[in-house]
Design a protein around this motif. Sequence first.
Motif, PDB file in Angstrom:
ATOM      1  N   GLY A  59      -5.988 -47.833  25.211  1.00 50.09           N
ATOM      2  CA  GLY A  59      -6.424 -46.982  24.114  1.00 50.09           C
ATOM      3  C   GLY A  59      -6.653 -47.861  22.895  1.00 50.09           C
ATOM      4  N   ILE A 120       0.935 -39.989  14.749  1.00 50.72           N
ATOM      5  CA  ILE A 120       1.038 -40.913  15.892  1.00 50.72           C
ATOM      6  C   ILE A 120      -0.285 -41.677  15.961  1.00 50.72           C
ATOM      7  CG2 ILE A 120       1.371 -41.111  18.397  1.00 50.72           C
ATOM      8  CD1 ILE A 120       2.929 -38.472  18.299  1.00 50.72           C
ATOM      9  N   GLY A 122      -2.106 -43.353  17.975  1.00 54.38           N
ATOM     10  CA  GLY A 122      -2.891 -43.666  19.164  1.00 54.38           C
ATOM     11  C   GLY A 122      -4.080 -42.744  19.403  1.00 54.38           C
ATOM     12  N   GLY A 125      -6.212 -40.467  24.967  1.00 53.51           N
ATOM     13  CA  GLY A 125      -5.876 -41.019  26.292  1.00 53.51           C
ATOM     14  C   GLY A 125      -4.462 -41.583  26.304  1.00 53.51           C
ATOM     15  N   ARG A 129      -1.156 -40.108  28.338  1.00 49.80           N
ATOM     16  CA  ARG A 129      -0.490 -41.023  29.278  1.00 49.80           C
ATOM     17  C   ARG A 129       0.990 -41.207  28.918  1.00 49.80           C
ATOM     18  NH1 ARG A 129       2.397 -43.594  31.505  1.00 49.80           N
ATOM     19  NH2 ARG A 129       2.229 -45.514  32.697  1.00 49.80           N
ATOM     20  N   GLY A 133       4.930 -37.773  21.318  1.00 48.29           N
ATOM     21  CA  GLY A 133       5.483 -36.648  20.580  1.00 48.29           C
ATOM     22  C   GLY A 133       6.270 -37.095  19.376  1.00 48.29           C
ATOM     23  N   MET A 178      -8.598 -41.804  31.950  1.00 49.96           N
ATOM     24  CA  MET A 178      -8.776 -40.462  31.401  1.00 49.96           C
ATOM     25  C   MET A 178      -9.958 -40.474  30.436  1.00 49.96           C
ATOM     26  SD  MET A 178      -5.875 -38.369  29.421  1.00 49.96           S
ATOM     27  CE  MET A 178      -4.764 -39.158  30.569  1.00 49.96           C
ATOM     28  N   GLY A 216       5.401 -49.052  17.155  1.00 46.03           N
ATOM     29  CA  GLY A 216       6.257 -47.871  17.073  1.00 46.03           C
ATOM     30  C   GLY A 216       7.619 -48.156  17.692  1.00 46.03           C
ATOM     31  N   GLU A 299      10.046 -48.605  25.697  1.00 47.51           N
ATOM     32  CA  GLU A 299       9.007 -47.574  25.542  1.00 47.51           C
ATOM     33  C   GLU A 299       7.638 -48.255  25.414  1.00 47.51           C
ATOM     34  OE1 GLU A 299       9.848 -44.373  22.838  1.00 47.51           O
ATOM     35  OE2 GLU A 299       7.742 -44.200  22.251  1.00 47.51           O
TER      36      GLU A 299
END
Length: 313
Positions: A59, A120, A122, A125, A129, A133, A178, A216, A299
């Motif tokens: 992404g 957020i 990003g 897609g 993925r 949240g 995606m 993040g 993460e």
Amino acid sequence: MIDNLPPVRGTLTLNRELAGLTWLRVGGPADVLFQPADADDLVGFLAKLDPGIPVFPMGVGSNLIVRDGGIRGVVIRLGRGFNDIEIDGNKVTAGAAALGAHVARKGAGAGLDLTFLRTIPGSIGGAVRMNAGCYGAYIADVFDSAQVVTRDGKLVTLSAKDLDFAYRQSTLPDGWVMIRATFVAPKGDPTKLAAMMDEQLAQRDATQPTKDRTAGSTFRNPAGFSSTGQADDVHTLKAWKVIEDAGLRGASLGGAQMNPKHPNFLTNTGNASAADLEKLGELVRKKVYESSGLRLIWEIMRVGETTPDKAKD
Ligand SMILES: Cc1cc2nc3c(=O)[nH]c(=O)nc-3n(C[C@H](O)[C@H](O)[C@H](O)COP(=O)(O)OP(=O)(O)OC[C@H]3O[C@@H](n4cnc5c(N)ncnc54)[C@H](O)[C@@H]3O)c2cc1C
């Protein structure tokens, strides 16, 4: 070296540096970067590409450490042609390259609440993925379906069941790209939704290093304990807190640092390599385990190959 690439209408770039395409600004080149012109271009390319060549969709690189040796195979990055946003009743359909922030703003203008996506950084897609949240809402809460091109070039529609969402995870198979997702959004008053987004932006700036080179949260918040009567997937325990308790706020290695403002944000302070960042992350995992018995789980997705010199301890 990859040769015999299928003909495309979009752009194929050989040996393309990826650092500039990621938030952390680290990493080596992709053997090939493919930016398809549209969905047909992507379908045709994947249908004809040698099945032995690995494919990695990216992404906007806000949750990635690309290792210093780069990525073997074809990296696919969607751009114009994949960033349309359409609203129909309470459904919002967005191209996978659309930024979550744009989708949140457009939804709010139409009285639809996807405000959690506003802060957020990003793409859609990446958000689907990662089941992205914040502030108590996740993609899984609003997800309806996604259109995806399989590694062998077939266009399929996936439901939430197919993607099996969990905390910061879904089960999209490797190499599937995606191209679009549809969400069913709760209704809200546009003025109130705009105010909520402003509040969330202010809250982010107050508590997180939003201007620094980070990806993040580095580690998932650890799961709760069933001895409390709560399910194992509640995340009342915060990763930043266990890192703090291990004395690692501000810890650094080479150009990498656990951010002094928010210790779960691994930061490139200027000249970090991917190896610096990954080694510091692993050191933090080891020290947190020694001090609390908790095994932190990454993460941030780490992809690609290390370089022999930088992989050395
Ligand atoms: C300052 C900051 C704050 C953040 N806050 C949050 C937060 O509050 N909550 C949260 O959940 N995340 C947060 N993140 C992490 C990140 O923004 C999310 O994970 C985001 O959803 C990643 O999207 P991306 O487009 O950058 O994906 P990338 O980082 O480029 O990729 C992430 C994963 O998604 C896959 N992917 C991306 N696009 C596609 C596609 N079209 N098809 C198939 N797979 C794809 C990639 O293969 C990779 O596995 C934050 C990051 C930063 C830098």
